[in-house]
Motif scaffolding. Structure first.
Motif, PDB file in Angstrom:
ATOM      1  N   VAL A   1       0.859  -1.115   0.124  1.00 48.77           N
ATOM      2  CA  VAL A   1      -0.048  -0.088   0.025  1.00 48.77           C
ATOM      3  C   VAL A   1       0.803   1.404   0.099  1.00 48.77           C
ATOM      4  O   VAL A   1       1.845   1.303   0.803  1.00 48.77           O
ATOM      5  CB  VAL A   1      -0.828  -0.091   1.426  1.00 48.77           C
ATOM      6  CG1 VAL A   1      -1.723   1.341   1.287  1.00 48.77           C
ATOM      7  CG2 VAL A   1      -1.854  -1.161   1.188  1.00 48.77           C
TER       8      VAL A   1
ATOM      9  N   LYS B   1       0.885   5.087   0.754  1.00 47.96           N
ATOM     10  CA  LYS B   1      -0.040   6.064   1.383  1.00 47.96           C
ATOM     11  C   LYS B   1       0.761   6.888   2.180  1.00 47.96           C
ATOM     12  O   LYS B   1       1.712   6.777   2.670  1.00 47.96           O
ATOM     13  CB  LYS B   1      -0.966   5.512   2.540  1.00 47.96           C
ATOM     14  CG  LYS B   1      -1.904   6.332   3.368  1.00 47.96           C
ATOM     15  CD  LYS B   1      -2.788   5.669   4.211  1.00 47.96           C
ATOM     16  CE  LYS B   1      -3.959   6.745   4.813  1.00 47.96           C
ATOM     17  NZ  LYS B   1      -4.497   7.369   3.829  1.00 47.96           N
ATOM     18  N   SER B   2       0.324   8.340   1.953  1.00 51.33           N
ATOM     19  CA  SER B   2       1.125   9.526   2.600  1.00 51.33           C
ATOM     20  C   SER B   2       2.448   9.571   2.285  1.00 51.33           C
ATOM     21  O   SER B   2       3.311   9.495   3.218  1.00 51.33           O
ATOM     22  CB  SER B   2       0.733   9.568   4.081  1.00 51.33           C
ATOM     23  OG  SER B   2       1.321  10.882   4.733  1.00 51.33           O
TER      24      SER B   2
ATOM     25  N   ASN C   1      -6.585   2.283   7.293  1.00 49.13           N
ATOM     26  CA  ASN C   1      -7.201   3.172   8.163  1.00 49.13           C
ATOM     27  C   ASN C   1      -8.432   2.771   8.665  1.00 49.13           C
ATOM     28  O   ASN C   1      -9.163   2.167   7.768  1.00 49.13           O
ATOM     29  CB  ASN C   1      -7.350   4.543   7.293  1.00 49.13           C
ATOM     30  CG  ASN C   1      -5.950   5.252   7.267  1.00 49.13           C
ATOM     31  OD1 ASN C   1      -5.107   5.065   8.027  1.00 49.13           O
ATOM     32  ND2 ASN C   1      -5.984   6.371   6.300  1.00 49.13           N
TER      33      ASN C   1
ATOM     34  N   ASP D   1      -2.229  16.941   5.135  1.00 53.44           N
ATOM     35  CA  ASP D   1      -3.101  16.980   4.043  1.00 53.44           C
ATOM     36  C   ASP D   1      -3.445  18.647   3.963  1.00 53.44           C
ATOM     37  O   ASP D   1      -3.456  19.350   4.650  1.00 53.44           O
ATOM     38  CB  ASP D   1      -4.357  16.359   4.173  1.00 53.44           C
ATOM     39  CG  ASP D   1      -5.333  16.455   2.904  1.00 53.44           C
ATOM     40  OD1 ASP D   1      -5.052  15.409   2.094  1.00 53.44           O
ATOM     41  OD2 ASP D   1      -6.239  17.306   2.962  1.00 53.44           O
TER      42      ASP D   1
END
Length: 292
Positions: free
Chosen positions: A166, A168-169, A212, A240
């Motif tokens: 994954v 993410k961020s 999440n 974000d």
């Protein structure tokens, strides 16, 4: 991948007019039964295929069939090309071969719109090797072992059934089933050291939970922080954009929900005098105590 093989069958039949199921099976290195299932799938999707029995028989496609005008709109052609470009960007050789064929078939230019590099700066070979091991272990359902460095700098040896990668961020994570913990765990790949494919397959249906939770856990609290203008690059890297409000003086106000714990306090200390805690008061107090 089946979708690659299906398009490959269409391409070959348009090019060669006719092939036997045995020839197609040999070309794609699958069984004759698999090819016959593929032919049924294509026929059900409206591709005008037909079979001829006996000597000189085989699988053929109707004369005059044009793939790009018959079954795919311009938008659908672009979606297929973009999807295969994404695959080839991750160094998928099969996807690259099919991409080249379909670009020619659809008369599309070779537009390199995406490039994915799994490695960090200055560590290209090592990181790419790690991702290759992880990819093959996930696809082959092979158990892996590695040393893992936690967010508290503690090292542990892990044995894991790898299930999914994954992104993410701005970071890559591996979701897997940890045999030591007898539960699902998420590992940051940069902290996975000496990754080894044991070659031992695992069985069973393992479905990792979402990376999440659907809602913030109760320990998450609303916080408000204010950052100096010259650390804006870090703020936009780590929060974000929807959480950030820029003031007239250039200072950045961040509103987010995070666990107010020791990790957050030590993280905020890395900003020095360039961050101020607006709320909650408890976070400001903890920060002051650590900064003494």
């Amino acid at each position: 991948m089946q979708i690659d093989r299906l398009f490959g069958i269409i391409y070959l039949l348009m090019d060669k007019q006719k092939m036997t199921a045995a020839e197609l099976a040999a070309h794609f290195e699958v069984s004759k039964r698999t090819i016959l299932r593929d032919v049924d799938t294509l026929a059900a999707a409206g591709i005008p295929l037909y079979t001829m029995q006996g000597k000189g028989g085989g699988v053929a496609i109707m004369d005059g069939f044009i793939l790009n005008k018959t079954v795919l709109t311009e938008s659908e052609q672009n979606q297929i090309i973009f999807a295969l470009q994404s695959q080839s960007a991750t160094q998928n050789a099969d996807g690259t071969q099919v991409l080249s064929k379909l670009q020619s078939l659809f008369k599309k230019p070779d537009t390199a719109w995406i490039e994915v590099d799994f490695s960090r700066w200055g560590t290209s070979a090592h990181d790419k090797k790690k991702f290759e091991i992880l990819k093959n272990a996930i696809l082959g359902r092979k158990r892996i072992t590695f040393r893992y460095v936690s967010s508290y700098s503690e090292e542990t040896n892990r044995s894991v059934y790898p299930l999914k990668l994954v992104f993410k961020s701005r970071a890559w994570y591996l979701q897997g089933f940890c045999t030591e913990r007898s539960d699902y765990r998420t590992f940051k790949t940069n902290r996975m050291l000496e990754v080894c494919d044991t070659g031992k397959q695992f069985a069973g249906d393992y479905i990792p939970p979402p990376i999440n939770p659907s809602a913030p856990p109760p320990s998450f609290e609303p916080i408000m922080l204010e950052f100096a203008p010259h650390v804006a690059y870090r703020v936009y890297d780590e929060f974000d954009e929807g959480c950030i409000e820029k003031g007239d003086d250039g200072r950045l106000c961040v509103s987010a929900a995070m666990p107010v714990d020791e990790w957050l306090c030590r993280y905020l200390l890395t900003f020095g005098d360039n961050v101020s805690v607006i709320s909650p008061k408890d976070l400001r107090r903890k920060l002051d105590e650590l900064d003494r």
